[in-house]
Design an enzyme around this catalytic site. Structure first.
Site, PDB file in Angstrom:
ATOM      1  N   TYR A 150       0.847  -1.370  -0.138  1.00 44.13           N
ATOM      2  CA  TYR A 150      -0.011   0.509  -0.545  1.00 44.13           C
ATOM      3  C   TYR A 150       0.954   1.207   0.273  1.00 44.13           C
ATOM      4  O   TYR A 150      -0.131   2.398  -0.476  1.00 44.13           O
ATOM      5  CB  TYR A 150      -0.416  -0.048   1.244  1.00 44.13           C
ATOM      6  CG  TYR A 150      -2.434  -0.409   0.908  1.00 44.13           C
ATOM      7  CD1 TYR A 150      -2.930  -1.292  -0.755  1.00 44.13           C
ATOM      8  CD2 TYR A 150      -3.329  -0.452   1.630  1.00 44.13           C
ATOM      9  CE1 TYR A 150      -3.878  -1.595  -0.164  1.00 44.13           C
ATOM     10  CE2 TYR A 150      -5.048  -0.473   1.670  1.00 44.13           C
ATOM     11  CZ  TYR A 150      -5.043  -2.110   0.965  1.00 44.13           C
ATOM     12  OH  TYR A 150      -6.121  -2.021  -0.051  1.00 44.13           O
ATOM     13  N   LYS A 218       6.153 -14.296   4.823  1.00 44.10           N
ATOM     14  CA  LYS A 218       7.099 -14.534   3.961  1.00 44.10           C
ATOM     15  C   LYS A 218       8.326 -14.537   4.090  1.00 44.10           C
ATOM     16  O   LYS A 218       9.301 -13.577   3.707  1.00 44.10           O
ATOM     17  CB  LYS A 218       6.292 -14.030   2.935  1.00 44.10           C
ATOM     18  CG  LYS A 218       7.377 -15.361   1.301  1.00 44.10           C
ATOM     19  CD  LYS A 218       7.078 -16.052   1.249  1.00 44.10           C
ATOM     20  CE  LYS A 218       7.734 -16.918  -0.098  1.00 44.10           C
ATOM     21  NZ  LYS A 218       7.378 -18.141  -0.127  1.00 44.10           N
ATOM     22  N   ASP A 270       2.526 -19.285   2.284  1.00 46.08           N
ATOM     23  CA  ASP A 270       2.101 -20.110   1.031  1.00 46.08           C
ATOM     24  C   ASP A 270       1.898 -21.739   1.819  1.00 46.08           C
ATOM     25  O   ASP A 270       0.371 -22.251   0.936  1.00 46.08           O
ATOM     26  CB  ASP A 270       3.506 -20.643   0.053  1.00 46.08           C
ATOM     27  CG  ASP A 270       4.816 -20.803   0.480  1.00 46.08           C
ATOM     28  OD1 ASP A 270       5.336 -19.986   1.864  1.00 46.08           O
ATOM     29  OD2 ASP A 270       5.895 -20.874   0.151  1.00 46.08           O
ATOM     30  N   ASP A 294      -4.615  -9.238   1.286  1.00 46.48           N
ATOM     31  CA  ASP A 294      -5.420  -9.373   0.543  1.00 46.48           C
ATOM     32  C   ASP A 294      -5.758 -10.701  -0.319  1.00 46.48           C
ATOM     33  O   ASP A 294      -6.855 -11.034  -0.468  1.00 46.48           O
ATOM     34  CB  ASP A 294      -4.571  -8.110  -0.910  1.00 46.48           C
ATOM     35  CG  ASP A 294      -5.174  -7.423  -2.036  1.00 46.48           C
ATOM     36  OD1 ASP A 294      -6.814  -7.376  -2.004  1.00 46.48           O
ATOM     37  OD2 ASP A 294      -4.222  -7.540  -2.766  1.00 46.48           O
TER      38      ASP A 294
END
Ligand code: NAP
Length: 404
Positions: A150, A218, A270, A294
């Site tokens: 963002y 991540k 993931d 998101d």
């Protein structure tokens, strides 16, 4: 008489019986959805409080309507009005892909410092789901709402800015990037924004007696942004006496959760995607940086009936703006077709936030009844055998009828 919601010293809201609440109807399908949502919100408040309470909705402009009327996409007055009234509700706004202005939605969240995007995902009986055990799905996402993706720090390939950034990167890291054909994006993640988001997620778990909070990141690849999100998130966990990590659960308690404790989990993004699909019962509150939030929001929405039923709230310390997870669905604009459920359920979250829980509950139970009656919009009708397809406005009328 109309009144304004104010903030008490402890951060709680002081809500009058006739609060003024600004709304943005939105682009594309926004107008259809807003008209339907307003009908349901007004009916629920009227039925619950029999005229003693009423929301006075005040239109504020943003997006295409604002541009046509004022020449500005997001007039300053809109932000000022939302700030002043503390609580607002909005429909979706268009953002062009790959060109043009940056997102108005992002601008609203940043300008008002609405740092937590909160998206509850809960199964509604009778809704078609691709999962074997959809009843087990009851998660609340806390997505960081001001930085990471963002911040929008990007330079197009071949521009002087991109070339300068590439030269800096080459000097500092030795990475040899093609300076004419490489676009550059920068992903900032800060201690302040991470900690306030994770704190809000954990506090929500404590207040609502939820069994676990998962930090989704991540950090294995992006060590100083997503990895730092995990590190700072765990530090926030240390501040809560209710929190124990998974490691502590096994080291100290042999895997048995002590009474009153909340487990703080960590999952690489993931892996998290397959885990929520295969074992949704193991996940409850999810705290994550912006981009992960998101992606996982739409996945979880699909597991409980799709974007037509996915509500959300953008919350800061001074004000809150309630809105659906989905966008403008432009191909359906003006057809009175799409599901208004997501904005209606966002409105129910708004009523909860205002302390008007009985009206919020009435909305949720009426939606449940309408779905069990199999009288729904196209998105659900195409998945429920024997369902009758209603228009957007028709579904709102059905929900109102189910309040009796
Ligand atoms: P989208 O508007 O969310 O629509 C994608 C698909 O989701 C639709 O084609 C439809 O699926 C389904 N869907 C969305 N809303 C629905 C509803 N109310 N009822 C039933 N199904 C619904 O995503 P997009 O097409 O990627 O984005 C369009 C624009 O919206 C873009 O400009 C984007 O930037 C913007 N956007 C705004 C917001 C926001 O204002 N907060 C959020 C996301 C995107 P089917 O085709 O299967 O019927």
């Amino acid at each position: 008489m109309e009144k304004i919601i104010t903030l008490n010293n402890d951060g709680s809201l002081n809500v009058p019986d006739t609060p003024v609440i600004p709304y943005i109807s939105g682009d594309g399908t926004g107008q259809d959805i807003w008209n339907a949502a307003r009908l349901v919100l007004d009916a629920a408040v009227e039925k619950t409080y029999e005229g003693k309470k009423k929301i006075i909705f005040l239109e504020v402009l943003a997006g295409k309507t604002a541009f046509e009327k004022t020449g500005e996409w997001l007039p300053k007055e809109t932000l000022e009005t939302i700030k002043k009234h503390r609580v607002a509700i909005k429909g979706p706004l268009t953002t062009p892909v790959g060109e043009g202005m940056r997102s108005l939605n992002v601008a609203i969240r940043q300008e008002l410092d609405l740092f937590a995007c909160i998206r509850p995902v809960r199964y509604i009986k009778g809704v078609p789901s691709p999962c074997n055990d959809p009843q087990a799905i009851n998660m609340t996402i806390f997505r960081e709402n001001t930085e990471d993706l963002y911040k929008g720090i990007e330079w197009e390939a071949g521009t002087p800015e991109a070339k300068e950034a590439i030269s800096f990167i080459r000097e500092k890291s030795g990475q040899d990037l093609d300076e004419n054909f490489t676009g550059i994006g920068i992903k900032p993640i800060s201690i302040k924004n991470t900690k306030r988001l994770v704190k809000k997620a954990i506090q929500f778990a404590v207040d609502n007696k939820r069994p676990n909070v998962t930090l989704m990141h991540k950090g294995n690849i992006m060590k100083f942004t997503e990895g730092a999100f995990l590190k700072w998130g765990l530090e926030v966990g240390d501040e809560f006496s209710e929190i124990i990590t998974e490691q502590e659960l096994w080291d100290k308690f042999d895997g048995r959760v002590p009474e009153g404790k909340i487990i703080l989990k960590s999952r690489i993004a993931d892996n998290m995607f397959q885990q929520v699909l295969l074992r949704p019962e193991e996940y409850d509150v999810i705290a994550c940086p912006n981009l992960n939030g998101d992606y996982i929001s739409d996945l979880l929405a699909a597991m409980v009936g799709g974007l037509g039923l996915a509500p959300g709230a953008n919350v800061g310390s001074e004000c809150a703006v309630f809105e659906a997870t989905h966008g403008t669905a432009p191909k359906y604009a003006g057809l009175d077709k799409v599901n208004p459920g997501s904005v209606i359920l966002s409105g129910a979250m708004m009523l909860d936030h205002m302390g008007w829980q009985p009206a919020a509950e009435l909305i949720r139970s009426a939606i449940q009844k309408a779905i069990l009656n199999k009288r729904v919009t196209y998105d659900l009708a195409r998945q429920i055998p024997g369902a009758i397809e209603l228009k957007c406005s028709g579904f709102a009328e059905e929900i109102c009828a189910c309040m009796d």
